[in-house]
Design a protein around this motif. Structure first.
Motif, short mmCIF file in Angstrom:
data_model
loop_
_atom_site.label_atom_id
_atom_site.label_comp_id
_atom_site.label_asym_id
_atom_site.label_seq_id
_atom_site.Cartn_x
_atom_site.Cartn_y
_atom_site.Cartn_z
N ILE A 24 0.84 -1.19 0.00
CA ILE A 24 0.00 0.00 0.00
C ILE A 24 0.88 1.24 0.00
O ILE A 24 2.04 1.17 0.38
N PHE B 235 1.99 4.20 1.66
CA PHE B 235 2.04 4.92 2.92
C PHE B 235 3.38 5.63 3.03
O PHE B 235 4.33 5.30 2.32
N LEU C 237 -1.05 6.78 6.11
CA LEU C 237 -1.75 6.45 4.88
C LEU C 237 -2.84 7.49 4.71
O LEU C 237 -3.71 7.63 5.58
N ILE D 230 -1.29 4.95 10.78
CA ILE D 230 -1.63 3.53 10.83
C ILE D 230 -0.59 2.71 11.60
O ILE D 230 -0.75 1.51 11.78
N VAL E 138 1.53 -1.49 14.58
CA VAL E 138 0.83 -1.27 13.31
C VAL E 138 -0.62 -1.67 13.52
O VAL E 138 -0.90 -2.73 14.10
N GLU E 139 -1.52 -0.81 13.06
CA GLU E 139 -2.95 -1.11 13.14
C GLU E 139 -3.20 -2.48 12.52
O GLU E 139 -2.67 -2.81 11.46
N TYR F 37 -3.61 -3.36 8.81
CA TYR F 37 -2.49 -3.08 7.92
C TYR F 37 -1.29 -3.99 8.17
O TYR F 37 -0.25 -3.83 7.53
N ARG F 38 -1.42 -4.92 9.08
CA ARG F 38 -0.32 -5.85 9.35
C ARG F 38 -0.15 -6.81 8.17
O ARG F 38 -1.11 -7.20 7.53
N LEU G 82 1.45 -6.03 5.47
CA LEU G 82 1.53 -5.27 4.22
C LEU G 82 2.83 -4.48 4.08
O LEU G 82 2.98 -3.66 3.19
N VAL H 98 4.19 -2.39 6.47
CA VAL H 98 4.25 -1.17 7.27
C VAL H 98 5.29 -1.31 8.38
O VAL H 98 6.17 -0.47 8.55
#
Length: 136
Positions: free
Chosen positions: A2, A4, A45, A50, A74-75, A78-79, A81, A83
């Motif tokens: 994604i 970010f 993001l 996030i 990490v939220e 969104y894990r 991905l 981040v």
């Protein structure tokens, strides 16, 4: 992956960071701003925070050349991905900039998912010091 960005935490991010992790209070977050040895990064993001990483550059004589991760989060949605991985890349860049040889994460805030993440990021577990990785 994604799209970010990783950037330094700003005062206006505190509320979003507390929403991610209710264990962090305003006092702890304000300490970040006032501590020259503390660095905090936010993963953003669009307009939403996030994830974040908070860490300290060790100034103690016995531990020069070390960065201690206080918290990385990490939220959940969104894990997996990239981040957390990108936050760790930024932590390692900061470690190199400060001539640190090691990055550590004590296990006082240990959970299995976090431990698995650190192992995937190249950390080894030491019963005395917690998780530790040599800066490459």
């Amino acid at each position: 992956m994604i799209g970010f960005d990783i950037r330094n935490v700003q005062t206006e991010d505190y509320k979003a960071i507390q929403k991610l992790n209710s264990k962090l209070n305003n006092t702890k977050l304000k300490e970040i701003k006032g501590d020259k040895n503390c660095i905090a990064y936010a993963a953003q993001l669009n307009d939403d925070v996030i994830g974040y990483a908070i860490f300290h550059i060790s100034n103690e004589n016995d531990y020069k050349g070390k960065i201690d991760i206080d918290d990385i989060f990490v939220e959940e949605m969104y894990r997996g991905l990239g981040v957390g991985h990108q936050l760790m890349i930024e932590v390692e860049k900061a470690a190199k900039d400060h001539k640190a040889n090691y990055i550590t994460k004590s296990d006082d805030n240990f959970d299995e998912e976090g431990g698995d993440f650190l192992i995937r990021e190249g950390f080894n577990y030491n019963i005395e010091r917690g998780f530790e990785a040599k800066v490459s």
